[in-house]
Design a protein around this motif. Structure first.
Motif, mmCIF file in Angstrom:
data_model
loop_
_atom_site.group_PDB
_atom_site.id
_atom_site.type_symbol
_atom_site.label_atom_id
_atom_site.label_comp_id
_atom_site.label_asym_id
_atom_site.label_seq_id
_atom_site.Cartn_x
_atom_site.Cartn_y
_atom_site.Cartn_z
ATOM 1 N N VAL A 1 36.783 30.482 46.185
ATOM 2 C CA VAL A 1 35.766 30.265 47.523
ATOM 3 C C VAL A 1 36.131 30.501 48.199
ATOM 4 C CG1 VAL A 1 33.388 30.753 47.949
ATOM 5 C CG2 VAL A 1 33.829 30.858 45.257
ATOM 6 N N GLN A 2 36.330 28.703 48.935
ATOM 7 C CA GLN A 2 37.217 28.406 50.054
ATOM 8 C C GLN A 2 38.416 28.692 50.420
ATOM 9 O OE1 GLN A 2 35.689 26.303 52.277
ATOM 10 N NE2 GLN A 2 37.355 27.029 52.963
ATOM 11 N N ALA A 3 39.145 29.310 49.140
ATOM 12 C CA ALA A 3 40.619 30.511 50.142
ATOM 13 C C ALA A 3 40.192 31.457 50.531
ATOM 14 C CB ALA A 3 41.181 30.471 48.535
ATOM 15 N N CYS A 4 38.840 32.352 49.983
ATOM 16 C CA CYS A 4 38.624 33.420 50.073
ATOM 17 C C CYS A 4 38.295 33.989 51.826
ATOM 18 C CB CYS A 4 37.399 34.068 49.621
ATOM 19 S SG CYS A 4 37.063 35.494 50.205
ATOM 20 N N ARG A 5 37.092 32.284 52.575
ATOM 21 C CA ARG A 5 37.336 32.530 53.936
ATOM 22 C C ARG A 5 38.135 32.408 54.224
ATOM 23 N NH1 ARG A 5 31.975 28.422 53.178
ATOM 24 N NH2 ARG A 5 31.534 29.086 55.044
ATOM 25 N N ASP A 6 39.575 30.957 53.567
ATOM 26 C CA ASP A 6 40.004 30.395 54.653
ATOM 27 C C ASP A 6 41.196 31.326 55.626
ATOM 28 O OD1 ASP A 6 39.642 28.201 54.314
ATOM 29 O OD2 ASP A 6 41.581 27.595 53.073
ATOM 30 N N VAL A 7 41.487 32.590 54.236
ATOM 31 C CA VAL A 7 42.007 34.263 55.164
ATOM 32 C C VAL A 7 41.297 34.968 55.653
ATOM 33 C CG1 VAL A 7 43.267 34.014 52.680
ATOM 34 C CG2 VAL A 7 41.806 35.680 52.677
ATOM 35 N N GLY A 8 39.457 35.070 55.172
ATOM 36 C CA GLY A 8 39.480 36.143 56.392
ATOM 37 C C GLY A 8 38.944 36.813 55.243
ATOM 38 N N ALA A 9 38.670 37.004 53.884
ATOM 39 C CA ALA A 9 38.871 38.176 53.793
ATOM 40 C C ALA A 9 37.199 38.919 53.700
ATOM 41 C CB ALA A 9 39.124 38.409 51.820
ATOM 42 N N ARG A 10 36.578 40.454 53.833
ATOM 43 C CA ARG A 10 35.415 40.194 53.834
ATOM 44 C C ARG A 10 35.157 40.015 52.060
ATOM 45 N NH1 ARG A 10 33.171 46.124 55.391
ATOM 46 N NH2 ARG A 10 31.647 46.313 54.462
ATOM 47 N N ARG A 11 35.638 40.788 51.418
ATOM 48 C CA ARG A 11 35.358 40.401 50.300
ATOM 49 C C ARG A 11 36.422 40.202 48.941
ATOM 50 N NH1 ARG A 11 35.641 45.681 51.872
ATOM 51 N NH2 ARG A 11 33.916 46.299 52.008
ATOM 52 N N MET A 12 35.509 39.287 48.012
ATOM 53 C CA MET A 12 36.630 38.589 46.888
ATOM 54 C C MET A 12 36.349 39.346 46.199
ATOM 55 S SD MET A 12 36.767 34.675 46.045
ATOM 56 C CE MET A 12 37.116 33.841 44.110
ATOM 57 N N ALA A 13 37.602 39.027 44.569
ATOM 58 C CA ALA A 13 37.024 39.674 43.817
ATOM 59 C C ALA A 13 38.356 38.941 42.575
ATOM 60 C CB ALA A 13 38.240 41.140 43.581
ATOM 61 N N PRO A 14 37.328 38.223 41.813
ATOM 62 C CA PRO A 14 38.091 37.146 40.792
ATOM 63 C C PRO A 14 39.042 37.894 40.370
ATOM 64 C CG PRO A 14 35.326 36.984 40.445
ATOM 65 C CD PRO A 14 35.959 37.952 41.642
ATOM 66 N N MET A 15 40.102 36.638 39.170
ATOM 67 C CA MET A 15 41.021 37.102 38.854
ATOM 68 C C MET A 15 41.445 35.829 38.110
ATOM 69 S SD MET A 15 44.895 38.122 40.294
ATOM 70 C CE MET A 15 45.583 36.804 41.480
ATOM 71 N N HIS A 16 42.594 35.618 36.792
ATOM 72 C CA HIS A 16 43.148 35.070 35.516
ATOM 73 C C HIS A 16 42.211 34.424 34.995
ATOM 74 C CE1 HIS A 16 46.307 31.871 35.913
ATOM 75 N NE2 HIS A 16 47.018 31.883 36.236
ATOM 76 N N TRP A 17 40.997 34.590 34.507
ATOM 77 C CA TRP A 17 40.360 34.330 34.021
ATOM 78 C C TRP A 17 39.828 35.036 32.427
ATOM 79 C CZ3 TRP A 17 35.203 35.366 32.358
ATOM 80 C CH2 TRP A 17 34.965 36.540 33.600
ATOM 81 N N GLY A 18 39.416 34.889 31.454
ATOM 82 C CA GLY A 18 38.826 36.162 30.572
ATOM 83 C C GLY A 18 40.270 36.808 29.824
#
Length: 311
Positions: free
Chosen positions: A253-270
């Motif tokens: 979540v912090q990485a999403c804020r660092d890159v300045g992305a408007r949205r985040m889609a999680p992956m690499h799980w499940g």
């Protein structure tokens, strides 16, 4: 000519014998029985790809780090793994989100690095050999030996273009290895896909595999205006073993804020059991971290396997 080794790009040294001995002593490789009980609750809704309206972009999660990204008129696969299992790993917990037969013609593939859960030879063999491959520096020879004729190798911060879509290769805090003798012989990183012909270009950041660190802020500085960040949230426990190369949910979540992305889609799980955290924990912790950060819940695209979202 690429260097013989990219070990100088490592953010931190790779684990030594003491770390391996500690891991063997502790024996914490997979979730216990309690952690595995969450498997029936994994979000999974395989189905066909939705229709795409003109002027829109769409992502579909096939599972793990495999996405179908449709932007600028192209269909791009990220780290495609359609195999039921990979080397030294239990079979997938969830089926692939999109049947191979339901895919439209694939225009391009991007590979983040050569680990078996991201570079799957049986899946690549399904592709026509004229499919455009965009790969890290040092990995082109592996692809050409398998008959692919349109292979583009890039170093960090380099870019190439295909039919109006720009492919930028950006750094990650990770490493590479596929055999006993090729540690760090090829590079690792993420990709930014930009529809350059649109009046309002769609920009997608696919992070591949990465620990948390300074590169995220630098990526955001060099590539402002990212619409969607596809970020890994799983395979992080035990933390002392994996913290340098895999973000945990709060760091993602912090990485999403660092890159300045408007949205985040999680992956690499499940999808694959790669580490010791309970199978549903990455999703629960990501949602909680997103809420604590005060971010709009609608901008967290926590898709089920097989789920799609367009914008």
């Amino acid at each position: 000519m690429w260097p013989r080794s990219f070990a100088d790009r490592l953010t931190t040294p790779l684990p030594g014998l003491r770390a391996y001995a500690r891991l063997a002593r502790e024996g914490v490789f997979r979730p216990g029985p309690e952690g595995l009980r969450g498997i029936p609750d994994l979000p999974c809704r395989p189905g066909p790809l939705p229709d795409l309206a003109p002027g829109t972009a769409c992502v579909t999660w096939a599972g793990h780090a495999s996405w179908i990204v449709r932007t600028g008129g192209l269909t791009v696969l990220t780290d495609p793994v359609w195999s039921r299992r990979i080397l030294a790993t239990p079979p997938r917990m969830t089926p692939v989100g999109i049947r191979w037969a339901d895919l439209p013609p694939v225009d391009a593939v991007v590979i983040s690095h050569n680990h078996y859960d991201h570079l799957d030879a049986p899946t690549l063999r399904r592709l026509p050999r004229h499919t455009a491959l965009f790969v890290p520096a040092g990995l082109g020879r592996w692809c050409r030996r398998r008959g692919f004729t349109r292979v583009t190798e890039l170093d960090w911060w380099e870019a190439a273009e295909l039919d109006g879509v720009r492919f930028d290769f950006v750094p990650a805090h990770h490493w590479s290895k596929r055999s006993l003798i090729d540690t760090c012989r090829s590079l690792w990183g993420g990709w930014i896909l930009t529809d350059t012909r649109s009046a309002t270009p769609h920009k997608v950041y696919f992070a591949g595999d990465s620990g948390y660190g300074h590169w995220f802020a630098e990526i955001g500085r060099r590539h402002p205006g990212i619409d969607l960040a596809l970020l890994p949230i799983g395979a992080y426990a035990p933390r002392w073993w994996l913290c340098d190369v895999h973000t945990d949910p709060e760091e993602a979540v912090q990485a999403c804020r660092d890159v300045g992305a408007r949205r985040m889609a999680p992956m690499h799980w499940g999808t694959f059991v790669l580490s010791a955290e309970p199978v549903m924990e990455p999703l629960h912790r990501t949602r909680a971290a997103w809420d604590r950060a005060g971010l709009d819940r609608g901008d967290l695209w926590d898709l089920p396997v097989g789920g799609s979202r367009a914008w």
